[in-house]
Scaffold this active site. Structure first.
Site, PDB file in Angstrom:
ATOM      1  N   ASP A  82     -13.391  50.645  16.586  1.00 54.00           N
ATOM      2  CA  ASP A  82     -14.200  51.634  15.868  1.00 54.00           C
ATOM      3  C   ASP A  82     -13.625  53.032  16.017  1.00 54.00           C
ATOM      4  OD1 ASP A  82     -15.051  51.539  18.643  1.00 54.00           O
ATOM      5  OD2 ASP A  82     -16.727  52.837  18.072  1.00 54.00           O
ATOM      6  N   GLU A 177     -17.277  51.235  20.754  1.00 58.91           N
ATOM      7  CA  GLU A 177     -16.992  51.977  21.983  1.00 58.91           C
ATOM      8  C   GLU A 177     -17.392  53.431  21.846  1.00 58.91           C
ATOM      9  OE1 GLU A 177     -14.572  54.489  24.761  1.00 58.91           O
ATOM     10  OE2 GLU A 177     -14.723  54.520  22.573  1.00 58.91           O
TER      11      GLU A 177
END
Length: 410
Positions: A82, A177
């Site tokens: 991400d 994350e």
């Protein structure tokens, strides 16, 4: 460019062009479905290079195995797919500036934007390197697609060269994350390693085993709503109360833009709502548990004080643990850190360990029983339009992984 440099640049630009931004407001896992576009691509690429035990878990993490070619510990390597929600990550157009000349880098999609060594001092050390940036309207996403490219390049090299000695290697590519939800409670068991590393660091040579401790906070304000023409003595405006809370917090000592080193902060990340109801979100950061608790106490006390000025309002402050300083566990078992330092020295680097003013998936993994220091990728100026990374620095990080697994097997 060498073959490794070419592969790293090709992988990074391919990965960065895929929108995989996470969303803290979403409660799904992963928080955005677009992260699965990256995950599915990695499943395909891992299959093509011959990895084993490839799995896309129902919590959005891609797992894979590189079978052992020699006795040794089982080591995990992680990177997250991400990108940060703080800046636009849709329509990323990565570009490679070959043989950087040391001067100003301009951006085709924003002529007012300039990257120079004065703005980013590390750039001044990269003359002659191949520099990857975005086009000016988006972040690049090297955080952490540089880590993804490093892991994939190292994995392909190891699978193509089975004479290289290494124990069993487990790869994990995690979602979310950037919003503190990258480590599902099932991941430690599913990963199944003796210890692990995240490739999610910055400057060349940095081997990190200390991170912030982190909490999130949500403040809900419920006012009294009524037509403004009839409001005298009746309306309680939630926006005004929200403004009082923000103004009452420490304005000169605990803001992220005013702190550095080992100083923590209280950071208002966003607010939403209207005159009848407001929601404020904060992140609380400190390197020590006591300092983190203090910041939570300050926020609660401010909310209580503002609530006391207007008893007709309802103000609640909810603080949620996110992760803790991985130093608390790693300082009792420095073997993974020492192994990484030895590998760095073998490459001619002087390893440096500085506290991360942030966190990684390794912070949560370490807390959950899997020692997991953080290793450099070369990425710089992350989470904004000036983000950049040197392909040559990524190659050093790739060689760090290759050297590390061989040293572990010995």
């Amino acid at each position: 460019m060498s073959d490794m440099h070419t592969e790293l640049a090709t992988r990074l630009t391919r990965y960065c062009a895929i929108d995989s931004q996470s969303d803290a407001a979403s409660r799904s896992a992963p928080s955005t479905q677009i992260q699965l576009d990256m995950a599915r691509l990695l499943v395909q690429e891992l299959t093509e290079i011959g990895a084993a035990d490839i799995t896309l878990t129902d919590y959005g993490t891609v797992l894979a195995t590189l079978p052992a070619t020699a006795p040794g510990p089982t080591i995990g390597f992680l990177a997250h797919v991400d990108t940060a929600p703080q800046f636009n990550a849709t329509g990323v157009k990565p570009r490679v500036i070959r043989g950087y000349n040391g001067g100003a880098i301009t951006y085709p999609d924003d002529p007012t934007l300039t990257l120079t060594p004065e703005i980013s001092p590390e750039l001044g050390l990269k003359q002659g390197h191949d520099i990857v940036t975005a086009s000016g309207l988006t972040l690049l996403g090297a955080d952490d697609k540089a880590g993804v490219a490093i892991l994939m390049t190292a994995a392909r090299h190891l699978l193509a060269n089975p004479h290289i000695p290494h124990g069993t290697i487990r790869l994990a590519f995690t979602p979310d994350e950037e919003i503190g939800r990258g480590v599902d409670k099932r991941l430690p068991a599913d990963l199944g390693v003796d210890f692990a590393y995240t490739f999610d660091g910055g400057k060349l040579g940095e081997i990190e085993y200390e991170s912030f401790s982190a909490d999130g906070a949500t403040v809900q304000i419920k006012g009294v709503s009524i037509h403004p023409g009839l409001a005298r003595g009746k309306m309680v405006n939630a926006i005004h109360l929200a403004a009082k809370i923000i103004a009452a917090l420490p304005q000169h000592t605990m803001l992220p833009e005013l702190t550095e080193g080992r100083e923590g902060f209280i950071h208002a990340t966003d607010m939403s709502g209207g005159s009848s109801q407001m929601t404020l979100h904060f992140i609380l950061r400190d390197f020590e548990r006591e300092g983190l608790a203090e910041k939570g106490d300050i926020l609660r006390a401010v909310c209580a004080a503002v609530a006391a000025t207007e008893p007709r309002a309802e103000i609640t402050c909810t603080i949620t643990p996110q992760y803790r300083n991985m130093r608390y566990w790693l300082e009792t078992n420095m073997a993974p850190v020492d192994l990484a330092r030895d590998a760095a020295r073998a490459l001619g680097l002087d390893p440096v360990s500085v506290p991360i003013r942030g966190g990684t998936d390794g912070s949560r993994l370490t807390e959950m029983g899997v020692p997991c220091p953080n290793l450099f990728t070369g990425m710089q100026e992350i989470h904004g339009p000036l983000e950049w990374v040197s392909v040559q620095d990524m190659a050093v990080a790739t060689n760090l992984m290759l050297t590390l697994v061989q040293k572990a097997a010995r």
